[in-house]
Design a protein around this motif. Sequence first.
Motif, PDB file in Angstrom:
ATOM      1  N   ASP A 219       0.813  -1.208   0.000  1.00  0.00           N
ATOM      2  CA  ASP A 219       0.000   0.000   0.000  1.00  0.00           C
ATOM      3  C   ASP A 219       0.850   1.263   0.000  1.00  0.00           C
ATOM      4  O   ASP A 219       0.373   2.322   0.406  1.00  0.00           O
ATOM      5  CB  ASP A 219      -0.925   0.012   1.226  1.00  0.00           C
ATOM      6  N   ASP A 220       2.106   1.153  -0.432  1.00  0.00           N
ATOM      7  CA  ASP A 220       2.984   2.318  -0.479  1.00  0.00           C
ATOM      8  C   ASP A 220       2.975   2.886  -1.894  1.00  0.00           C
ATOM      9  O   ASP A 220       3.679   2.386  -2.775  1.00  0.00           O
ATOM     10  CB  ASP A 220       4.397   1.919  -0.061  1.00  0.00           C
ATOM     11  N   PRO A 221       2.190   3.942  -2.164  1.00  0.00           N
ATOM     12  CA  PRO A 221       2.115   4.449  -3.542  1.00  0.00           C
ATOM     13  C   PRO A 221       3.375   5.170  -3.982  1.00  0.00           C
ATOM     14  O   PRO A 221       3.638   5.286  -5.172  1.00  0.00           O
ATOM     15  CB  PRO A 221       0.915   5.402  -3.493  1.00  0.00           C
ATOM     16  N   TYR A 222       4.154   5.667  -3.017  1.00  0.00           N
ATOM     17  CA  TYR A 222       5.350   6.427  -3.386  1.00  0.00           C
ATOM     18  C   TYR A 222       6.430   5.517  -3.957  1.00  0.00           C
ATOM     19  O   TYR A 222       7.157   5.909  -4.872  1.00  0.00           O
ATOM     20  CB  TYR A 222       5.868   7.184  -2.160  1.00  0.00           C
ATOM     21  N   ALA A 223       6.560   4.314  -3.408  1.00  0.00           N
ATOM     22  CA  ALA A 223       7.546   3.379  -3.944  1.00  0.00           C
ATOM     23  C   ALA A 223       7.191   2.988  -5.376  1.00  0.00           C
ATOM     24  O   ALA A 223       8.068   2.934  -6.254  1.00  0.00           O
ATOM     25  CB  ALA A 223       7.628   2.146  -3.052  1.00  0.00           C
ATOM     26  N   SER A 224       5.914   2.708  -5.637  1.00  0.00           N
ATOM     27  CA  SER A 224       5.522   2.341  -6.998  1.00  0.00           C
ATOM     28  C   SER A 224       5.634   3.526  -7.949  1.00  0.00           C
ATOM     29  O   SER A 224       5.960   3.356  -9.131  1.00  0.00           O
ATOM     30  CB  SER A 224       4.084   1.806  -6.996  1.00  0.00           C
ATOM     31  N   ALA A 225       5.398   4.750  -7.452  1.00  0.00           N
ATOM     32  CA  ALA A 225       5.525   5.936  -8.304  1.00  0.00           C
ATOM     33  C   ALA A 225       6.967   6.149  -8.733  1.00  0.00           C
ATOM     34  O   ALA A 225       7.249   6.476  -9.899  1.00  0.00           O
ATOM     35  CB  ALA A 225       4.997   7.168  -7.575  1.00  0.00           C
ATOM     36  N   VAL A 226       7.904   5.964  -7.817  1.00  0.00           N
ATOM     37  CA  VAL A 226       9.317   6.109  -8.161  1.00  0.00           C
ATOM     38  C   VAL A 226       9.752   5.007  -9.114  1.00  0.00           C
ATOM     39  O   VAL A 226      10.511   5.241 -10.058  1.00  0.00           O
ATOM     40  CB  VAL A 226      10.177   6.106  -6.881  1.00  0.00           C
ATOM     41  N   ALA A 227       9.278   3.775  -8.885  1.00  0.00           N
ATOM     42  CA  ALA A 227       9.626   2.668  -9.778  1.00  0.00           C
ATOM     43  C   ALA A 227       9.077   2.906 -11.187  1.00  0.00           C
ATOM     44  O   ALA A 227       9.761   2.640 -12.185  1.00  0.00           O
ATOM     45  CB  ALA A 227       9.100   1.355  -9.214  1.00  0.00           C
TER      46      ALA A 227
END
Length: 481
Positions: A219-227
Amino acid sequence: MPFSFALPTTSSANLSDFFTSSTHPSLPLLATTKRSVFKDALKKHKRISPRDQPAHLPAVQDAANAYIPYLLALNTASAYRDVGLEEVSVEIVKPLEVEWRTTISATIPGREAPRPKVTGLHHELAFTLSSLAYTYSLLARSQLRSLYASNVLSPEQRTAAISSAMKHLLDAHSIHSFLLSLPSVSAAKDGPPDVQASTITALAALAMAEATLVVVSKDDPYASAVADDRNENNRDWMYKAPTIPKVRAHLYARICLAAAEHAGQAHGLLARSATGKIDEDLIKYANDLRRTARGKAIRFLAINAELSGSTGEALAWLNGAKRELGLSSGSGEDGKRKGLRGLKQSWQERREDKRVEKGGEWGLDAGRLEESRIVEMLDAKWDRENSTVNVQLVPDFEPLLSQMPSGREYHTPQPWSPPVLDASSLMQMRAPPEPAQKAFEGEEDDSGSEGGYGGLSPEPVGAFPGTAADYGRSATSSSYY
């Protein structure tokens, strides 16, 4: 992100030479056959290329699960206990002696890990179950690699990969805990550092830290956004902006702090238990995992502050996360890194991206570089907003770090249920083996100095080609890695 364990290998052993059973004469023979299949699976896994090793992990897992019931039956019956509901008598002819190659013990750089001879059934149990636990950790690695590779995953695929990796890591933790519950293993002091009680305790804590940290990845949207931002195959930016939903930042921060506590326990045990005897890469990984978990927790506390409108406090939290992650504090208004330190970090990140694509030794920093990218992205974004819209002073981060909340456990560890022999299998072993019947001894070569993938035999440094046998087992090799 889980540590890249190397699976150990072992020598051949005819268990009928060490054990005999008056009630189930076929038990040692069948156990030898299952062990030989497991030995072959480990040696084949070592010889294939690193790119093909993840696909071979299920074969190692199946071979271990097939051998463990017979091994546990021998261990239980030799201690004068019933196997299930059936009485099984096993007598020890002589102590079991086999060779197991150590994989997390410190070795001389450039030289293959040693294969010491261990005595006793408890060491056989410890190495076999540890190999299965390493296999589960490597299966989790193969699942999590898809999150950082160049392929674009849907939300459902991402959730499935994270859930599968979490289950594998919890299984690894349960197996290590099961080993510690065996008195013969936990009390043994004569084994290699790989199977010492302190090392097994550290590995259990490390697996729990990894499983806890994976929770917030779903549920970490920031990690997926950076990826997605660094993914060259992603084209979503052409027609829509990335959506960052609100998260339960304070709860995630406490979960990350719990993971940091487990990683800190693992690092302390590995660093103190056998000074100079544990692989430095594993000790460094445990420390990096602790720093990554703390940095992620501080980042979530910064998100919590920013959601409440305190942009200045959020930037102060990010400064604390930078120090925890070892980032350079100096950055310009454009968010670009300055100086040799920033250049070195950018080079390390590019090299890590190449490792992920090739499927090699990626993630040895326990995700610290990946978390650094997220912190820098948020710092650049919030600094622009704070400089143009709502100007707030950025306080010192030391007082904020002293007020961090306590960790919160997410997982409830479940005991591991090992595979056991059923009643029909035990009944079939009551019949004595045929006089000409022999146990399967394996197809892989039982040399003490195995070659790496491709079947290449190691040559000593400076030796004439083809004379490796003249140097015995002291021949150096880097093929194991």
